[in-house]
Write an enzyme that holds these catalytic residues in place. Structure first.
Site, PDB file in Angstrom:
ATOM      1  N   ILE A 182       0.804  -1.461   0.101  1.00  0.00           N
ATOM      2  CA  ILE A 182      -0.396   0.059   0.105  1.00  0.00           C
ATOM      3  C   ILE A 182       1.072   0.999  -0.143  1.00  0.00           C
ATOM      4  CG2 ILE A 182      -1.918  -1.088   1.271  1.00  0.00           C
ATOM      5  CD1 ILE A 182      -0.795  -0.120   3.307  1.00  0.00           C
TER       6      ILE A 182
ATOM      7  N   ILE B  49       3.387  -2.687   5.711  1.00  0.00           N
ATOM      8  CA  ILE B  49       4.220  -2.302   4.367  1.00  0.00           C
ATOM      9  C   ILE B  49       3.467  -3.590   3.470  1.00  0.00           C
ATOM     10  CG2 ILE B  49       6.240  -1.272   5.210  1.00  0.00           C
ATOM     11  CD1 ILE B  49       7.448  -3.643   4.395  1.00  0.00           C
ATOM     12  N   GLU B  50       2.633  -4.184   3.430  1.00  0.00           N
ATOM     13  CA  GLU B  50       2.238  -4.880   2.718  1.00  0.00           C
ATOM     14  C   GLU B  50       0.559  -4.939   2.479  1.00  0.00           C
ATOM     15  OE1 GLU B  50       3.134  -9.066   2.674  1.00  0.00           O
ATOM     16  OE2 GLU B  50       4.124  -8.545   4.288  1.00  0.00           O
ATOM     17  N   LEU B  51      -0.770  -5.602   3.038  1.00  0.00           N
ATOM     18  CA  LEU B  51      -1.409  -4.892   2.755  1.00  0.00           C
ATOM     19  C   LEU B  51      -2.399  -4.221   3.920  1.00  0.00           C
ATOM     20  CD1 LEU B  51      -1.978  -6.833   1.206  1.00  0.00           C
ATOM     21  CD2 LEU B  51      -4.142  -7.867   1.376  1.00  0.00           C
TER      22      LEU B  51
END
Length: 342
Positions: A106, A148-150
Site C-alpha cells: 500500500i 508495508i503490504e496490505l
C-alpha cells in the site's frame, strides 16, 4: 611362440579392457530410472532423502469454501486503502508470484524479501522463507496486517465485509459462526490448498512415460541427481520440506550489506546456527517465478542454477551442465488447477 603368446594375451586383455570401459560408459550415460517407492531413501549419515514423487491434489476440500476463498484472495477490501489484494503479489496467471524482486504494498511501499509462489504451498513444511508460519491460515494473516503490504486491521476488514450482504450470507451458510477472522483466513487457506499444479511433463516421466522428456531434459535430471541438487530439492515439491543454510560451501553474503531479511530462520529462533538458514524453495513451476532467491538477486534461472551450484555444492558448472539442468527445470511446470480458471 612364447613372445607371440604374450603378445596375444596383451592384445586380448586390451580388447577386454576397452569393452569393459565402453560398457561402463553406456551405463553412465543411461538416464536414471524414475524414482519409485519407498517414500524415503537414505542419504548422508543421519539424513533422509525423500523420493521425488508426482504431485497430487489435496483431497476433501469443500468446493464452496474454495470458491469463497478465491473471491477473498482477489478482494482489495482486505487492504487498508482498498488497492491491493493477495493476488497482487501472487498472480495466478504468472506462476503464483509477481515477477518483482520485492513486492509493492500500500502507498507504494516496497518490501524487503522476494514473494514466493502460492502454488503448491499446501505441501510446504511451513510458510514464508523463514518458516515462521506453521499453516496457510497463519501465513494469510501476515501480509494482511503487515504495514508495508496490505496494512489493514481486522476490525477494519470485518466492518467492510459486513456491509456485503451476499458475502455475509455465504459465510453464514458455510461456517456455523458466520463471518469471523478465523473463518475468513480458513476460506483463503482452503482456496490456496486447491492450487496444486499437477501433471507436469516431469510428473508424467515419473509415472513411467520415458518419452515425456527430451534427451537434454533427461540428461539434466541425471546431472541434477548426480551433482547433489536433490540433497535439498527433493520430495513431492522438489524442495519445501527442509531448511538449509544459504552458502554451505561458500560465503554468499561476503562483501555485501546484510539485511534483517538475510538472516532467515535466525529471526524466528534467535539461534546462531540458524543465521542465513532458509526454507528450501520448491522447484515446481520454477521457470515461471523469476527473479530467484529470498533477495531476488538472480534475474534468470540460468544465473540461479550457477549460484546454487557454486555456493551450495562447491561446483562450477559448465555451460552444458547449466543448459541441461535448466532444460530439466522447465519440465516442472504443471497444469493450472480448475479453481484458478474463471
Amino acid at each position: 611362440m612364447k613372445i607371440a603368446g604374450h603378445t596375444f594375451s596383451v592384445i586380448f586383455f586390451s580388447i577386454l579392457l576397452i569393452a569393459v570401459l565402453a560398457w561402463l560408459s553406456l551405463i553412465r550415460r543411461e538416464p536414471p530410472e524414475p524414482p519409485q517407492p519407498p517414500a524415503a531413501l537414505l542419504g548422508m549419515p543421519g539424513e533422509i532423502l525423500q523420493t521425488i514423487l508426482p504431485l497430487a491434489p489435496i483431497e476433501g476440500l469443500d468446493p464452496e469454501r474454495v470458491a469463497l476463498g478465491k473471491r477473498l484472495f482477489h478482494d482489495t477490501r482486505l487492504s487498508a486503502d482498498t488497492t491491493i489484494s493477495c493476488a497482487s503479489c501472487h498472480n495466478l496467471t504468472a506462476g503464483g508470484a509477481d515477477g518483482r524482486r520485492f513486492s509493492i504494498g500500500i502507498g507504494g511501499a516496497i518490501g524487503s524479501i522476494n514473494a514466493p509462489t502460492v502454488f503448491n504451498s499446501a505441501y510446504n513444511l511451513a510458510q514464508f522463507w523463514d518458516g515462521r508460519a506453521a499453516t496457510l491460515e497463519e501465513q494469510a494473516a501476515g501480509p494482511i496486517q503487515n504495514p508495508i503490504e496490505l496494512g489493514a486491521t481486522w476490525p477494519q476488514i470485518l466492518g467492510r465485509l459486513a456491509q456485503d450482504a451476499d458475502l455475509v450470507a455465504d459465510f453464514g451458510r458455510l461456517y456455523p459462526d458466520g463471518l469471523t477472522t478465523a473463518n475468513l483466513l480458513n476460506a483463503i487457506a482452503t482456496f490456496e490448498r486447491s492450487l496444486i499444479t499437477i501433471d507436469s511433463r516431469f510428473d508424467r516421466y515419473l509415472r513411467g512415460d520415458r518419452k515425456a522428456l527430451s534427451k537434454q531434459e533427461e540428461d539434466g535430471y541425471w546431472r541434477f541427481l548426480e551433482y547433489g541438487c536433490a540433497s535439498c530439492h527433493q520430495g513431492r515439491l522438489i524442495g519445501g520440506n527442509m531448511y538449509q543454510k544459504f552458502g554451505v560451501l561458500g560465503d554468499y553474503f561476503a562483501g555485501r550489506a546484510v539485511t534483517a531479511s538475510d538472516l532467515g530462520r535466525y529471526n524466528v529462533t534467535g539461534r546462531e546456527e540458524d543465521r542465513y538458514v532458509f526454507k528450501v524453495p520448491s522447484l515446481r513451476n520454477v521457470a515461471l517465478t523469476a527473479p530467484y532467491f529470498h533477495d531476488g538477486s538472480a534475474k534468470t534461472l540460468e544465473q540461479a542454477v550457477v549460484v546454487m551450484a557454486r555456493y551450495q555444492l562447491g561446483r562450477d558448472l559448465s555451460t552444458a551442465d547449466t543448459e541441461a539442468i535448466v532444460a530439466f527445470l522447465h519440465t516442472l511446470n504443471g497444469v493450472l488447477p480448475s479453481s484458478v480458471k474463471p
